[in-house]
Write an enzyme that holds these catalytic residues in place. Structure first.
Site, mmCIF file in Angstrom:
data_model
loop_
_atom_site.group_PDB
_atom_site.id
_atom_site.type_symbol
_atom_site.label_atom_id
_atom_site.label_comp_id
_atom_site.label_asym_id
_atom_site.label_seq_id
_atom_site.Cartn_x
_atom_site.Cartn_y
_atom_site.Cartn_z
ATOM 1 N N LYS A 196 -5.468 71.477 -15.423
ATOM 2 C CA LYS A 196 -4.915 71.148 -16.580
ATOM 3 C C LYS A 196 -4.254 69.590 -16.832
ATOM 4 O O LYS A 196 -4.339 69.114 -17.711
ATOM 5 C CB LYS A 196 -3.414 71.847 -16.480
ATOM 6 C CG LYS A 196 -2.533 71.502 -15.569
ATOM 7 C CD LYS A 196 -1.255 72.414 -15.420
ATOM 8 C CE LYS A 196 -0.045 71.872 -14.288
ATOM 9 N NZ LYS A 196 1.000 72.850 -14.262
ATOM 10 N N HIS A 243 -12.548 57.023 -1.467
ATOM 11 C CA HIS A 243 -12.376 55.898 -2.714
ATOM 12 C C HIS A 243 -12.648 54.507 -2.311
ATOM 13 O O HIS A 243 -13.327 53.891 -2.590
ATOM 14 C CB HIS A 243 -11.114 56.094 -3.064
ATOM 15 C CG HIS A 243 -10.466 57.527 -3.801
ATOM 16 N ND1 HIS A 243 -11.482 58.378 -4.227
ATOM 17 C CD2 HIS A 243 -9.214 58.066 -3.895
ATOM 18 C CE1 HIS A 243 -10.919 59.340 -4.445
ATOM 19 N NE2 HIS A 243 -9.454 59.081 -4.437
ATOM 20 N N TRP A 295 -0.565 36.282 -10.438
ATOM 21 C CA TRP A 295 -1.109 36.691 -11.663
ATOM 22 C C TRP A 295 -0.556 37.420 -12.586
ATOM 23 O O TRP A 295 0.079 38.550 -12.390
ATOM 24 C CB TRP A 295 -2.584 37.208 -11.374
ATOM 25 C CG TRP A 295 -3.376 37.926 -12.352
ATOM 26 C CD1 TRP A 295 -4.179 36.908 -13.179
ATOM 27 C CD2 TRP A 295 -3.483 39.026 -12.919
ATOM 28 N NE1 TRP A 295 -4.685 37.523 -14.213
ATOM 29 C CE2 TRP A 295 -4.442 39.115 -14.130
ATOM 30 C CE3 TRP A 295 -2.853 40.214 -12.902
ATOM 31 C CZ2 TRP A 295 -4.652 40.012 -14.912
ATOM 32 C CZ3 TRP A 295 -3.144 41.395 -13.630
ATOM 33 C CH2 TRP A 295 -3.956 41.225 -14.929
#
Length: 534
Positions: free
Chosen positions: A29, A259, A495
Site C-alpha cells: 500500500k 543498499h 552545505w
C-alpha cells in the site's frame, strides 16, 4: 527469450497482468501500488492493456482493497486538478483474490481470473505477459514460488512471466544460497528480478553518467588522487513500529550489505563494455570479488539508548542500530583507498550521500589555517544534489582562503521536473525486461561472503554494540575510526541547499536573454557599420 536493455526497448503489444502478492500489507500500500498508480497516470502502463490483481490471505472484496489503497495514492506536482479522475481510472483496474500462500485453491482462483482477463483481450492480438510482485516476507517465497510455477505461469507465444522479489535475500550466506537455490530451481535467472530500491534512485542512476560521460573525472578517479570514499545513510528516527522485525536483521543486513554495497559498486566499478545489463552487472561483480575480508579493527557498531525499551525487542539485544566499517578493494585503481560505509538510526540528521574526498594539495602555497580538502558529494536524499567542495579566495582585500562549492541542486535546476520514485523506475524496468538495476545471483552470493563472517560474530556476541544517545552522530569511536583511516572532517563549512524561487529563476533567465539579445544586436550593428564603411 532475450531481455532488452531499456535503451533498446521496443514497446510490446498485448495484455499485461500485474499481480501484487501480499496486496494487503504495508509495502504494497505504501510503495508498490503508489508506484503503479504513477506509472499509469504517466501512461507508461495504460488501461487498455493492463490489469492489476491483488492477492493476500486477508478476506476482503475488490472494493475493500480499493478503499484500503485510496489514501496512499497521492497527487504529483502539477496534476492536482485531475487527481480524483486519475485515481478512479486506476482503481478500476484492480481486482482482489484471497487465499493462502501454501495451498493450491487460492492460486487456481487467481489463475482463473488472470486467464479470463487474457481471454477478453485475445482479439486485440499480441502476447500475454504476467508480472508477479512479491510484497511478502522472504519466509514465504519458496511456497509461493512453487504455487505460481504449478498453477499461474501460463504464457502465450511471445509472452513472458517474471517475478520480482524484495530484500532481505536471506540473513547470511547459507540462508541466501538456500533461498536462491529454491527460487532458481523454479525460474530462469532471466525471470528473476531481485529489487533493491536504492538502485532506482535518481542520483544513484546518475553515477554511471557522471563517471563515464565526463572527461575530467576519469583521470582523477583512482588511488593517486582520492584519499577515501564515504557512503552514508542516516535516519533521525528509531525503529518505532518495526522493532521486532528490525531486531532479526540489524542495520548491517538492512542497509549496508545491500543498499550501500550496491552504491559502492557503482562508485568503484570499471567502465563497462556497454550499457547492456549483463555488462554492467559483470563489472559490479568484479568489484565485489576484489573486496578484502573485513578487519575487525575497522568496524564500530552501536545501539541507541532506549532501543530495548520496545516491548518487541529483547532486553539483552546486541542488534546494532548503527555501524561504521571500512571496506578495502584490492585492485589497481583502488589499492589503499578506504571505503567507509556508515549507517544509523536515531541520528542527528536524515540524509544519504556519497562523499569522495581527495588528497591534500601538494606544497600548498596558501597555508590555510585548518586542513581542508576538495570533496565531490552526491546527495541522494533529501534535497538531491551534486556539489564539489572547493577552496576559493575569501572576498576582501586580504588573500584569505575559504571553502565554497560548485553546486547542482535538483530542486533549483529542475524545478518543473518531477523526480520519479525508485519503485516506479524499477517496476517499469521489470516490465521492459531490463535487469540492469537488479541484483544478479552471483552478485548476491559475493556480497554475503563479504559480510557473513562479521554478522556471525555480532550474532554470537563476540562483538558488542556500543551505546549512543538518540539525536547524536553515533558512537565517538566511529568518528575516530574514520579519522584513523584518513578522513578529514571539515569544521565550519555547511552545505546549504539553494533556495532560489521559481520567480527568481525566471527573472534571472529573462535578464540573461535580454543581455544576450542586447549583445547580439550590438555585435550585428557594429559588424554592419564596418561593412558599410568599407
Amino acid at each position: 527469450m532475450g531481455e532488452p536493455a531499456s535503451s533498446d526497448y521496443q514497446p510490446e503489444t498485448g495484455c499485461l497482468s500485474i499481480i501484487v502478492l501480499g496486496a494487503s500489507g504495508d509495502l504494497a500500500k505504501k510503495k508498490t501500488f503508489p508506484a503503479l498508480f504513477h506509472l499509469h497516470r504517466q501512461a507508461f502502463i495504460e488501461s487498455h492493456d493492463v490489469h492489476i490483481f491483488g492477492y493476500a490471505r486477508t478476506k476482503m472484496s475488490d472494493d475493500d482493497l480499493r478503499n484500503h489503497l485510496r489514501g496512499y495514492l497521492t497527487p504529483c506536482k502539477g496534476c492536482e486538478e485531475t487527481h480524483k479522475e486519475d485515481v478512479s481510472k486506476f482503481l478500476a483496474l484492480i481486482n482482489y483474490v484471497s487465499g493462502p500462500y501454501d495451498a493450491e485453491e487460492g492460486f487456481l482462483s487467481l489463475d482463473e481470473k488472470i486467464s479470463a482477463y487474457e481471454m477478453s483481450k485475445n482479439n486485440n492480438g499480441g502476447s500475454c505477459r504476467r508480472l508477479f510482485y512479491f510484497a511478502l516476507p522472504p519466509s514465504v517465497y519458496p511456497p509461493v514460488c512453487k504455487m505460481l510455477k504449478s498453477f499461474c505461469m501460463k504464457k502465450s507465444e511471445g509472452g513472458w512471466a517474471r517475478v520480482v522479489v524484495e530484500k532481505p535475500f536471506g540473513k547470511d550466506l547459507n540462508s541466501s544460497e538456500a533461498l536462491s537455490k529454491q527460487i532458481g530451481e523454479l525460474f530462469d535467472e532471466s525471470q528473476i528480478y531481485r529489487i533493491d530500491h536504492y538502485l532506482g534512485k535518481e542520483l544513484v542512476q546518475n553515477l554511471l553518467v557522471l563517471r563515464f560521460a565526463n572527461r575530467f573525472f576519469m583521470p582523477l578517479w583512482n588511488h593517486d588522487n582520492i584519499s577515501n570514499v564515504q557512503i552514508v545513510f542516516k535516519e533521525d528516527f528509531g525503529t518505532e513500529g518495526r522493532g521486532g522485525y528490525f531486531n532479526e536483521y540489524g542495520i548491517i543486513r538492512d542497509i549496508l550489505q545491500n543498499h550501500l554495497l550496491q552504491v559502492l559498486c557503482l562508485v568503484a566499478m570499471e567502465k563497462p563494455v556497454s550499457l547492456k545489463p549483463e555488462h554492467i552487472r559483470d563489472e559490479k561483480v568484479k568489484v565485489l570479488q576484489s573486496i578484502l575480508p573485513i578487519n575487525d579493527d575497522e568496524v564500530v557498531i552501536g545501539q541507541y539508548e532506549g532501543y530495548t525499551d520496545d516491548p518487541t525487542v529483547p532486553k539483552d539485544s546486541n542488534t546494532p542500530t548503527f555501524a561504521t566499517l571500512v571496506l578495502r578493494i584490492h585492485n589497481e585503481r583502488w589499492e589503499g583507498v578506504p571505503f567507509i560505509l556508515k549507517a544509523g538510526k536515531s541520528m542527528k540528521s536524515r540524509k544519504a550521500e556519497i562523499r569522495v574526498q581527495f588528497k591534500d594539495v601538494s606544497a600548498d602555497i596558501f597555508k590555510p589555517k585548518s586542513k581542508v580538502r576538495n570533496e565531490f558529494v552526491i546527495r541522494l536524499q533529501p534535497s538531491e544534489a551534486i556539489y564539489m567542495k572547493l577552496t576559493v579566495k575569501e572576498p576582501g582585500l586580504e588573500m584569505k582562503t575559504t571553502q565554497s562549492e560548485l553546486d547542482l541542486s535538483y530542486q533549483q535546476r529542475y524545478q518543473d521536473v518531477v523526480i520519479p520514485e525508485a519503485y516506479e523506475r524499477l517496476i517499469l524496468d521489470t516490465i521492459r525486461g531490463d535487469q540492469q538495476h537488479f541484483v544478479r545471483r552471483d552478485e548476491l552470493k559475493v556480497a554475503w561472503e563479504i559480510f557473513t563472517p562479521l554478522l556471525h560474530k555480532i550474532d554470537n556476541n563476540e562483538m558488542r554494540s556500543l551505546p549512543y544517545k538518540p539525536g547524536s552522530r553515533g558512537p565517538e569511536e566511529a568518528d575516530k575510526l574514520a579519522e584513523k583511516v584518513g578522513y578529514v572532517q571539515t569544521h565550519g563549512y555547511v552545505w546549504i541547499p539553494p533556495t532560489l524561487s521559481k520567480r527568481e529563476m525566471k527573472s534571472m533567465v529573462t535578464r540573461r536573454r535580454k543581455i544576450c539579445f542586447t549583445f547580439a544586436t550590438s555585435f550585428f550593428l557594429t559588424a554592419l557599420s564596418i561593412l558599410i564603411l568599407h
